[in-house]
Write a protein that holds these residues in place. Structure first.
Motif, PDB file in Angstrom:
ATOM      1  N   GLU A 116     -52.213  24.261  21.243  1.00  0.00           N
ATOM      2  CA  GLU A 116     -53.589  24.109  21.724  1.00  0.00           C
ATOM      3  C   GLU A 116     -53.754  24.714  23.118  1.00  0.00           C
ATOM      4  O   GLU A 116     -54.724  24.409  23.814  1.00  0.00           O
ATOM      5  CB  GLU A 116     -53.956  22.619  21.769  1.00  0.00           C
ATOM      6  CG  GLU A 116     -54.045  21.954  20.407  1.00  0.00           C
ATOM      7  CD  GLU A 116     -55.112  22.582  19.530  1.00  0.00           C
ATOM      8  OE1 GLU A 116     -56.220  22.847  20.038  1.00  0.00           O
ATOM      9  OE2 GLU A 116     -54.835  22.823  18.346  1.00  0.00           O
ATOM     10  N   ALA A 117     -52.831  25.559  23.527  1.00  0.00           N
ATOM     11  CA  ALA A 117     -52.895  26.176  24.849  1.00  0.00           C
ATOM     12  C   ALA A 117     -54.096  27.112  24.943  1.00  0.00           C
ATOM     13  O   ALA A 117     -54.609  27.611  23.938  1.00  0.00           O
ATOM     14  CB  ALA A 117     -51.607  26.949  25.129  1.00  0.00           C
ATOM     15  N   THR A 118     -54.530  27.369  26.179  1.00  0.00           N
ATOM     16  CA  THR A 118     -55.638  28.306  26.408  1.00  0.00           C
ATOM     17  C   THR A 118     -55.135  29.677  26.849  1.00  0.00           C
ATOM     18  O   THR A 118     -55.928  30.607  26.989  1.00  0.00           O
ATOM     19  CB  THR A 118     -56.588  27.753  27.488  1.00  0.00           C
ATOM     20  OG1 THR A 118     -55.836  27.464  28.671  1.00  0.00           O
ATOM     21  CG2 THR A 118     -57.259  26.471  27.001  1.00  0.00           C
ATOM     22  N   GLY A 119     -53.827  29.790  27.070  1.00  0.00           N
ATOM     23  CA  GLY A 119     -53.256  31.074  27.446  1.00  0.00           C
ATOM     24  C   GLY A 119     -51.788  31.125  27.083  1.00  0.00           C
ATOM     25  O   GLY A 119     -51.124  30.093  26.948  1.00  0.00           O
ATOM     26  N   ALA A 120     -51.274  32.348  26.890  1.00  0.00           N
ATOM     27  CA  ALA A 120     -49.850  32.532  26.587  1.00  0.00           C
ATOM     28  C   ALA A 120     -49.406  33.861  27.170  1.00  0.00           C
ATOM     29  O   ALA A 120     -50.196  34.808  27.286  1.00  0.00           O
ATOM     30  CB  ALA A 120     -49.600  32.498  25.084  1.00  0.00           C
ATOM     31  N   ALA A 121     -48.123  33.925  27.538  1.00  0.00           N
ATOM     32  CA  ALA A 121     -47.573  35.165  28.104  1.00  0.00           C
ATOM     33  C   ALA A 121     -46.183  35.389  27.539  1.00  0.00           C
ATOM     34  O   ALA A 121     -45.370  34.465  27.466  1.00  0.00           O
ATOM     35  CB  ALA A 121     -47.516  35.084  29.627  1.00  0.00           C
ATOM     36  N   LEU A 122     -45.920  36.636  27.128  1.00  0.00           N
ATOM     37  CA  LEU A 122     -44.604  37.041  26.634  1.00  0.00           C
ATOM     38  C   LEU A 122     -43.986  37.985  27.647  1.00  0.00           C
ATOM     39  O   LEU A 122     -44.567  39.026  27.976  1.00  0.00           O
ATOM     40  CB  LEU A 122     -44.742  37.728  25.278  1.00  0.00           C
ATOM     41  CG  LEU A 122     -43.466  38.378  24.714  1.00  0.00           C
ATOM     42  CD1 LEU A 122     -42.427  37.302  24.375  1.00  0.00           C
ATOM     43  CD2 LEU A 122     -43.794  39.233  23.485  1.00  0.00           C
ATOM     44  N   LEU A 123     -42.818  37.641  28.166  1.00  0.00           N
ATOM     45  CA  LEU A 123     -42.055  38.526  29.044  1.00  0.00           C
ATOM     46  C   LEU A 123     -40.873  39.021  28.231  1.00  0.00           C
ATOM     47  O   LEU A 123     -39.947  38.251  27.915  1.00  0.00           O
ATOM     48  CB  LEU A 123     -41.570  37.772  30.290  1.00  0.00           C
ATOM     49  CG  LEU A 123     -42.673  37.358  31.287  1.00  0.00           C
ATOM     50  CD1 LEU A 123     -43.235  35.986  30.922  1.00  0.00           C
ATOM     51  CD2 LEU A 123     -42.127  37.338  32.715  1.00  0.00           C
ATOM     52  N   PHE A 124     -40.908  40.323  27.883  1.00  0.00           N
ATOM     53  CA  PHE A 124     -39.951  40.853  26.918  1.00  0.00           C
ATOM     54  C   PHE A 124     -39.721  42.336  27.190  1.00  0.00           C
ATOM     55  O   PHE A 124     -40.675  43.091  27.422  1.00  0.00           O
ATOM     56  CB  PHE A 124     -40.508  40.653  25.503  1.00  0.00           C
ATOM     57  CG  PHE A 124     -39.563  41.006  24.395  1.00  0.00           C
ATOM     58  CD1 PHE A 124     -38.450  40.223  24.134  1.00  0.00           C
ATOM     59  CD2 PHE A 124     -39.788  42.125  23.608  1.00  0.00           C
ATOM     60  CE1 PHE A 124     -37.576  40.549  23.110  1.00  0.00           C
ATOM     61  CE2 PHE A 124     -38.923  42.461  22.582  1.00  0.00           C
ATOM     62  CZ  PHE A 124     -37.813  41.671  22.330  1.00  0.00           C
ATOM     63  N   ASN A 125     -38.463  42.761  27.179  1.00  0.00           N
ATOM     64  CA  ASN A 125     -38.117  44.159  27.430  1.00  0.00           C
ATOM     65  C   ASN A 125     -38.725  44.668  28.735  1.00  0.00           C
ATOM     66  O   ASN A 125     -39.233  45.790  28.815  1.00  0.00           O
ATOM     67  CB  ASN A 125     -38.564  45.052  26.264  1.00  0.00           C
ATOM     68  CG  ASN A 125     -37.522  45.088  25.163  1.00  0.00           C
ATOM     69  OD1 ASN A 125     -36.363  44.760  25.369  1.00  0.00           O
ATOM     70  ND2 ASN A 125     -37.954  45.488  23.974  1.00  0.00           N
ATOM     71  N   ASP A 126     -38.695  43.788  29.749  1.00  0.00           N
ATOM     72  CA  ASP A 126     -39.183  44.121  31.088  1.00  0.00           C
ATOM     73  C   ASP A 126     -40.682  44.397  31.120  1.00  0.00           C
ATOM     74  O   ASP A 126     -41.181  45.033  32.056  1.00  0.00           O
ATOM     75  CB  ASP A 126     -38.418  45.313  31.675  1.00  0.00           C
ATOM     76  CG  ASP A 126     -38.472  45.335  33.199  1.00  0.00           C
ATOM     77  OD1 ASP A 126     -38.530  44.240  33.792  1.00  0.00           O
ATOM     78  OD2 ASP A 126     -38.486  46.428  33.778  1.00  0.00           O
ATOM     79  N   LYS A 127     -41.419  43.941  30.121  1.00  0.00           N
ATOM     80  CA  LYS A 127     -42.874  44.075  30.101  1.00  0.00           C
ATOM     81  C   LYS A 127     -43.497  42.687  30.001  1.00  0.00           C
ATOM     82  O   LYS A 127     -42.863  41.732  29.575  1.00  0.00           O
ATOM     83  CB  LYS A 127     -43.338  44.941  28.928  1.00  0.00           C
ATOM     84  CG  LYS A 127     -42.893  46.396  29.019  1.00  0.00           C
ATOM     85  CD  LYS A 127     -43.422  47.200  27.840  1.00  0.00           C
ATOM     86  CE  LYS A 127     -42.979  48.662  27.926  1.00  0.00           C
ATOM     87  NZ  LYS A 127     -43.455  49.453  26.758  1.00  0.00           N
ATOM     88  N   VAL A 128     -44.776  42.596  30.407  1.00  0.00           N
ATOM     89  CA  VAL A 128     -45.511  41.330  30.365  1.00  0.00           C
ATOM     90  C   VAL A 128     -46.725  41.497  29.466  1.00  0.00           C
ATOM     91  O   VAL A 128     -47.535  42.422  29.649  1.00  0.00           O
ATOM     92  CB  VAL A 128     -45.955  40.894  31.777  1.00  0.00           C
ATOM     93  CG1 VAL A 128     -46.793  39.621  31.696  1.00  0.00           C
ATOM     94  CG2 VAL A 128     -44.747  40.687  32.684  1.00  0.00           C
TER      95      VAL A 128
END
Length: 745
Positions: free
Chosen positions: A358-370
């Motif tokens: 139920e989050a309002t935001g998400a972030a993936l930090l992967f392969n040195d990218k955001v």
């Protein structure tokens, strides 16, 4: 001296179950159940039976009625009936006419004593009305109303039953402060609805008693408690425990608190959810008021209906949420398998990682990218947050709804991220998937300043006293988000397994290990195998020599020496088991394995037979459902299911009947098995190191184990290119789910 230097736990340590007094509207004796001799009596018992308590203690219970209009053996005959039926609850209350007045006699047994308590009876005409109110309450619970309506109607119904001026439904929060969520009151009283009360108002030991005694009455705060006299031969180190007493006197601190509120009579009824305290129905009256046993039982029954409704509604809500998140997680899994781009599957497809909570935001930090979804902190803040996560003890996931309290820079982005739920994809590479919930600024209105005032007694000691003012006191609460629920945590733990499987499949060696680390790992693995193997010979010698000594010289040993040699033998057996597990775990990295189709039904039936024999002294049921075949190494697969089923059997020892269910199903891509039990379970928030070597959860420490079994299971599953995940709740059992690819290369 500052308030912070005062011991804030002094209320928590007050021995409120052994205060040595009872409330003056009733009378009490405590007798030994084998001899019926009186060992304790309330001083005011003379008013009931015309014999002073000092003359009763040490005498047979027959002496109690010697100076009354009843035959001396009446009470003995009643006690004999209860003893023959091995039940006292079904006898309560027993109507007892004594010297022309009718009393309710309530009996219970605790700590090898029988407690007999007399209190006045109520108006019999209320019984019919109370039955009608129970029927109405049952109808109310069954109707599809909102929780708010249900709580409000329950408060009004309790008010009708007991006739108090005010009845509040008081809900506890995670930090044990209370919040008035429903209220029924007389019109002239000011409303308390919506007010908050600090956790210190109901100290810890009082909350524990509320779980045991569901109803608590204080009939008159101005009455003088009656002390309890004891047989002179009774040990002073064993004061009478009044945990289950209906007449137990009240802590002076609580009496002072009630008087400060202008309350002359009080009654509380516990509301439980899954055996834990959810809240209280708190009842206040501005004049003294006694509520008889039958009316209290009626109110208790209404509260139990409400407790059942709370549990049913929460279970239904949990099932709905879990099903929704499971379906979304399956879609994400399919997207991960179909493509070769993990980031695209999680952030650019029809269903994204944001949808799994139920989050309002998400972030993936992967392969040195955001990659950002919804409302999140900026990229710079996200990278700094990831660096901080690397310094924490996060292994699988980290969750908090008060991030600024743990990571102060989060105050700058609390509007979008006061709470986070993060899973670690690779701490070494600083790769995480993080969900955010925004700050929920709350204006909390307390019933008076929640900080208890400090006073100095005659000895110069500081103590906390109940506050004297209950005027509304407002506080603004910041840096806090909505909490993360169990279903959300379970869904992201499963998603982490899906992501790691794809990552491992794509670039396991290149991403996680270089050649040098691989060589070091193999050398360490071989070293642990060699050391463990070499330990077996001296350990066997220790056991052998100790057994020889016992056989040759055992007759000359005293009991203590024989016990010590027995402990040596048992310790060597435990050590040998641990070494076998370590050897197996170490060998897993080198052992070749044979891949072939495995018929699961005979394998599982064989494990079931072994477990039932090993647990023949208790009730264990192992149900085996569908059993699609698995492609893998038979010995290793047997080890996996043997470990999981053995754990289930071990951690269901507290259940009256252990129920373990194994079921499999096959899709086009994988075979999925689940192992479900009704054991002790565990809190998902503490399960981040479930598969780590030698790590055991806190509530499992009383059960024997090495902490190696699940590490072996995880390693075998990885070798088979499969996945394993779990879902559990304390005292609600555990589900382990395993998936195996249809074909293994």
């Amino acid at each position: 001296m500052s308030l912070l230097t005062v011991d804030l736990t002094n209320c928590d340590r007050e021995p409120i179950h052994i205060l040595g007094h009872i409330q003056s509207h009733g009378y009490l004796i405590a007798i030994q159940p084998d001899t019926y001799s009186i060992v304790h009596a309330s001083e005011n018992i003379v008013d009931l039976v015309n014999t002073p308590a000092s003359q009763l203690v040490g005498q047979s219970v027959n002496a109690l009625l010697a100076n009354t209009d009843l035959a001396e053996n009446v009470l003995v005959e009643l006690l004999n009936v209860g003893k023959r039926n091995d039940s006292w609850e079904t006898m309560n209350p027993h109507r007892f006419t004594l010297n022309g007045k009718v009393w309710n006699l309530i009996i219970h047994q605790h700590q090898e004593l029988l407690l007999l308590e007399w209190e006045p009876t109520g108006d019999d005409r209320n019984a019919v009305m109370n039955q009608q109110l129970i029927a109405q309450a049952l109808t109310e619970v069954q109707a599809s109303r909102t929780l708010s309506d249900l709580l409000q109607n329950t408060a009004q119904r309790i008010k009708t039953i007991i006739g108090y001026d005010r009845v509040m439904v008081y809900r506890f929060s995670a930090d044990w402060h209370g919040h008035v969520v429903a209220e029924a009151k007389d019109d002239h009283l000011e409303p308390f609805l919506g007010l908050h009360y600090p956790a210190s108002d109901i100290p810890r030991q009082a909350r524990e008693l509320y779980k045991i005694n569901l109803v608590r009455l204080i009939a008159n705060v101005d009455s003088t408690p009656s002390p309890i006299l004891s047989d002179p031969d009774w040990s002073e180190d064993q004061p009478l425990d009044l945990t289950h007493s209906v007449l137990r006197a009240v802590s002076p601190v609580h009496i002072e608190y009630l008087k400060n509120m202008g309350v002359q009579a009080s009654m509380s009824i516990s509301l439980l959810y899954r055996g834990e305290l959810w809240g209280l129905i708190s009842c206040h009256n501005t004049t003294p008021r006694f509520v008889d046993f039958q009316a209290r039982q009626t109110a208790k029954f209404v509260s139990q209906l409400l407790s059942a409704a709370l549990e049913f509604r929460k279970d239904e809500e949990d099932k709905t949420n879990l099903l929704q998140y499971t379906q979304i997680g399956q879609r994400l899994h399919e997207q991960l398998l179909l493509g070769d781009d993990v980031a695209r599957a999680l952030t650019k497809s029809s269903v994204t990682a944001l949808d799994v909570t139920e989050a309002t935001g998400a972030a993936l930090l992967f392969n040195d990218k955001v990659y950002r979804l919804g409302e999140t902190p900026d990229e710079s803040a996200l990278r700094s947050l990831a660096v901080w996560l690397g310094t924490t003890d996060i292994e699988t996931f980290l969750q908090t709804n008060q991030l600024p309290a743990r990571y102060s820079p989060a105050e700058h982005f609390r509007e979008v991220g006061a709470g986070i739920l993060a899973i670690a994809l690779s701490k070494e590479l600083n790769e995480y998937l993080i969900w955010f919930k925004p700050e929920q600024v709350q204006q909390v209105t307390w019933a008076g300043n929640p900080n208890k005032p400090v006073t100095v007694d005659n000895d110069g000691q500081q103590r906390l006293t109940p506050r004297k003012s209950f005027d509304a006191w407002t506080e603004i609460v910041r840096n806090t988000s909505e909490s993360w629920n169990e279903a959300e945590i379970g869904s992201v733990v499963k998603l982490r397994e899906d992501i790691l499987q794809v990552i491992t499949k794509q670039a396991n060696e290149v991403r996680l290990l270089n050649q040098r680390l691989q060589v070091a790992y193999e050398e360490l693995d071989a070293f642990s195998y060699t050391v463990s193997h070499d330990l077996r010979t001296p350990l066997s010698s220790i056991r052998c020599y100790s057994e020889i000594i016992q056989e040759e010289y055992g007759q000359e040993f005293n009991e203590d020496a024989r016990e010590l040699f027995q402990k040596i033998t048992e310790s060597t057996e435990r050590m040998q088991r641990l070494i076998r597990h370590i050897l197996y775990y170490s060998r897993m990295g080198r052992t070749d394995y044979s891949i072939q189709p495995i018929e699961m039904k005979p394998l599982l039936q064989n494990i079931r037979e072994e477990l039932l024999i090993a647990n023949k002294d208790r009730s264990v049921r192992i149900d085996i459902g569908d059993t699609p075949s698995i492609t893998g190494d038979p010995t290793m697969i047997h080890q996996v299911f043997s470990n999981l089923l053995s754990n289930s059997a071990k951690y269901t020892q507290r259940a009256p009947e252990a129920v373990i269910q194994v079921n499999g199903q096959q899709t086009d891509d994988e075979v999925v098995y689940s192992v479900v039990d009704n054991g002790i379970g565990f809190d998902m928030k503490h399960a981040g190191k479930m598969f780590d070597l030698f790590k055991r959860l806190e509530n499992a420490r009383e059960f024997e184990g090495t902490g190696v079994g699940l590490a072996i299971v995880k390693r075998i599953i990885n070798r088979h290119q499969g996945k394993i995940w779990f879902h559990s709740e304390p005292n609600r059992g555990t589900t382990f789910t395993l998936s195996f690819p249809v074909t293994t290369h």
